[in-house]
Design a protein around this motif. Sequence first.
Motif, PDB file in Angstrom:
ATOM      1  N   SER A  43       4.943   5.302  -9.217  1.00  0.00           N
ATOM      2  CA  SER A  43       4.176   4.137  -8.780  1.00  0.00           C
ATOM      3  C   SER A  43       4.811   2.851  -9.290  1.00  0.00           C
ATOM      4  O   SER A  43       4.915   1.854  -8.556  1.00  0.00           O
ATOM      5  N   ARG A  82       2.628   7.961  -4.389  1.00  0.00           N
ATOM      6  CA  ARG A  82       2.013   8.760  -5.456  1.00  0.00           C
ATOM      7  C   ARG A  82       1.447  10.069  -4.898  1.00  0.00           C
ATOM      8  O   ARG A  82       1.615  11.132  -5.494  1.00  0.00           O
ATOM      9  N   GLY A  86       0.704   3.780  -3.066  1.00  0.00           N
ATOM     10  CA  GLY A  86      -0.291   4.850  -3.094  1.00  0.00           C
ATOM     11  C   GLY A  86       0.172   6.055  -2.312  1.00  0.00           C
ATOM     12  O   GLY A  86      -0.047   7.208  -2.719  1.00  0.00           O
ATOM     13  N   ARG A  97       0.806  -1.212   0.000  1.00  0.00           N
ATOM     14  CA  ARG A  97       0.000   0.000   0.000  1.00  0.00           C
ATOM     15  C   ARG A  97       0.850   1.279   0.000  1.00  0.00           C
ATOM     16  O   ARG A  97       0.323   2.379  -0.202  1.00  0.00           O
TER      17      ARG A  97
END
Length: 822
Positions: free
Chosen positions: A740, A716, A713, A710
């Motif tokens: 990413s 990003r 994310g 995770r």
Amino acid sequence: MDRGTERGAPSQRAAGDGPAAAGRIPLAVVVVDRDGLVSHWSRGARRLFGTAREEAVGRPVVDLLPVSGALPEDDESAPYGAYAAYDGLGPDLESSLDGRLFYPAAGRARLTAADSDRIDVLWWAYPLVGPGAERLLVLAADAGALRPEDTGADAGAGDGAAVERIAPGFALHTDFPGAEDLARRLPEILPSMSVGEGARIVAQVLELGYPVLEFSQNDRVPVTPDWGVPRRAERKARQERAAAAALSGEPLPQDAEDEGEDLEYAAVRERLEFLNEVSGRIGTSLDLSRTIVEVSRAVVPRFTDVAGTYLREQVVAGEGFPDGVPDTTTMWHRVAVEHTDEPGRWDDVVPVGEAMPFPAHTPFFQCMTTGDPVLVPRISEQMGHMIAAQFEKRDIRPLITGRSMLVVPLKARNVVLGFMILLRHPERVEFNDMDRVTGAELAARAGLVLDNARMYTYQESVAETLQDSMLPHIAPRMSGCDIATRYLPGTLLGRVGGDWFDSVKLPGSRTALVVGDVMGHGLNSAAMMGQLRTAVQTMAALDLPPAQLLRNLDDLAQRLGEHYLATCLYAIYDPIASELEIANAGHIPPVLVRAEDGRSDLLDLPTGAPIGVGGVPFESVRVRVAPGDRLVMCTDGLVEVRGEDIGVGLATLCESAAHPAASMDDACDTIIRALNTRGGRKDDVALLMARLNGIEPEDVAEWRIGHDPREAGRARAAVREQLHTWGLGSVADTAELLVSELVTNAVRHSHSRPIALRLVRGETLLCEVDDDDHTLPTLLSAGRLDEFGRGMRVVSTLAREWGTSRTGSGKTVWFELTLPHR
């Protein structure tokens, strides 16, 4: 070879220690060309054989010297003993005349001369080799002129004793005083030949053997030739008598017939003096343009009034040797026009630099295709119109009609490089056959000089191309620094050397700066430099520390060859940490110019040993720097001058490097002017200057990322927020996608150490992802149904640049994006 050593004890008199040992006899000289025709017939030949030179030249030699048989050994008419040819040198004169013998021969023969009985002739025949048209040199003497009483008194045969035999032979490598006389006098009796041809014949005669007479089996004496050419004082006296007779109206003296030949000899000597003078004036430089001007000016006005020089375009361009015979499509560049007319008269009609072909019907085409001079005694109206036809919208006829013209080829190695058009004013005497010979010799010498200059220009061009291909074209701006470079070839050692400089982009916005110098010069040093430079680039991409890189480079140099040594200075600049890490391998130290106070100092580094010595450790030094500081690295050719302590050059380097400058290029030029103007520099020079601008902390953003999938994310979102803060929202979508991909790969393959993500804002946007996995990612070919393998292809497609490198703890994967202008 001395016959005395073959058949008995050698004679002390055969060594030719004094003038008494030499006999002087009149000699006839005949030169035969490769077609068997007489090309030279001396005055002595006229007297011996009864044929005038005008009748002899151009006729077959066998018609003028009809061999009716050699004197047999039992011929009682032989007044001085039996005839025998010099051992191993051929049976008779006929074999030499018709070209069946290719080595020197000597002997006695009975020849039939016009209006006289058979003549007992002593002869020597020298086959001639080389590029000239002459094939055979024949020397002959009347054996009847040798009386028994003369042989003892003059020739040193021994107290007037009876002579067993008189046979001509050769003395090889002797110290006979007549050899100098031969070398000095032979060109005088070969007036139709060039200086080069005469010198070639003299050299061959002296090498093959000086003419000698053998009066017995044990006694040999050299022949000191009496060529029959009057001495200068005698010739001058005859000329004065002839002039006095002409003024008084009295009949000319009996020697007036010889006076014409004397005048011819004087004319020939004048031409030789002219050619020697021209030879001294041309070829003073290997610069092609300067040589062309020298050749043109050497013949005006003494030999001609106008000289136009044309060269093939390959010669002008400094390219390789032109192939093939010129044709009507061959372009000829007018490279020089020299004349005695009023200034500017020729400039508009035949400007220098014009290129044009020549039609087949012109004398110029004939000259350039045959390679022979073309003589036009007077340019008629018709020929003037024919020549002028190729000059569109320009009437050249007033410049050439009525003038005498000689077109001579400029040749080298039997290839026509160009030609010269020589024109004389109408009121000046026309070019003649002697002028044609003189012009051909002049063109031959000029062609050789031009070819040397052409070859030098060509080799210089090749060397310069090689050097340029080996030296990198460094971008003026790297991450956090500006760079300027200079390379100067050695002034006396050609364009190719072993000096080089380079810069290599490294991970973390760092830059590697390199300067090196392979000892020696020439292509071998340049080739070694190319190998070392490539090795440095390869090892720098592996992000090796400076000391380790030099250690590996030293090992490589020893494997390449024991005869090569090189010095090298390798520095890594980290603009974020504001730090230099430098290692030295026998190179002169760099100069660091401080931006704060303008002070410049040589950095104190461990010297180290040159690359290639082997077994010597290298040390790295870290130096703190500030934004605006300048690092100056150069090779010793800039600071080292013969006869001067190198400390003087280093002090001048420090002083000139600290001088304020408007730009990096100006700063480099200041250093070059300060150091390169000193006399005595012979080495090539490489100079690299880097202004260390640094990267401000607000232009760097870093994050630590865990191993949870995770985290991609979170990465990003952090990147998008930072780019908007920097005002770079236009590239946020692309940067977010590529970050990413890199973070996802790092999370998947890393082990325990946290992943590092860094953004650097500079000329471009740099993104780096570090992890502890040593396996470098590669581009894969993914099928439509494959789940993995597309990430790096996306990065490769969208990024401006991307790459990977190993680090001490894993690897770094990075990409760059082009930023909009700020």
